[in-house]
Design a protein around this motif. Sequence first.
Motif: not given
Length: 331
Positions: A182-192, A210-216, A247-249, A313-321
């Motif tokens: 039961d997690v809400t995550i917003s505006k988070c980035i993983n670089h590594f 989960m509710d994940i929004d605006s993550c990268y 997702n760009k990874g 799954i709403i408004s995801v980009h690059e690699n969707i599903l």
Amino acid sequence: MKRILFAVVLTVLVSVNVFADSTWSGGSDIFTHGSGTQSSPYQIETADQLAFVAEMVNAGVTTYSGNYFKLMTNINLNNIAWTPIGNSTTNLFAGNFDGNGFKIYNMKISSAATYAGLFGIVSGGEYKNLTVQGSIRSSVNATDAGGLIGRSTATIHVINCQNKVAIDGGSNVGGIIGNAVDVTISKCINHFNVSGNDIAGGIVGLASTMDIDSCYNIGEISSKLYCGGIVGCIHINSNSIISNSVNKGKIVCVSGMSLRKQSNDTSGPMTGIDFHYIYIEDHFYYSSYCYAGGILGFVDENYYHNTTAIIHIISVHENILTYQLLRNILF
């Protein structure tokens, strides 16, 4: 004039002292400012004070339930072995932590223990405005590793956090959180890069609601069973959302057999929509299939025997599903 110049120099020196990074030498010290309330949080001004929080929680002295903490400077953990804050389901952190825009860096965790991260295991609370940098290496038999949090056992909110921790773990490995309930995550980035033995995700490894929004995610995500650019695997417990995420990874799925693709034909097991960043390596392992997705690796609706929950799954980009698209998933 000299008095004015002296005052200016003194002000600059004081400012430099306040914002100077605090380097850890392995000790601990109690915090001296704040009362732990939302309006007057405990102020973490040194690395020793952060270590004190871990010491108190891990010894079972307190969980800091309902308390608030605020980081007041960058902290250099100096590549000294860090013991995560929270080491068991009884000795866990139950407070709130505001990174205040600062970073905790040179964190080094190398052990076979479960619950690896800045926070090992937490229950509830809000975690925000923090960047974590360093490395985590745990054994293939260990579970729940994340740059910020290894595991959460109750509803938590994570806002505006960044992971720069290279993670090589066992099961349930994520850039921000390894295993989340039961997690809400917003505006988070993983670089590594995030690597897991069986489940790995750029933001969350394994999730249950989960509710994940605006993550990268821009790190490489790899595992031998389930891996996704944002989430590796979700056990459906109730409705969940992933929105406005990117997702760009590279997604690397290592399996003895092959990637089990799915198609956007909802009549049965399906293949992927976009495999541009997904790679399969020909290594042998116990798994018959490897499920990989640019956003979400796999959905398990049978874990909770719940056939009514829906994932949006709403408004995801690059690699969707590219995962096993079950009959109750909506685009």
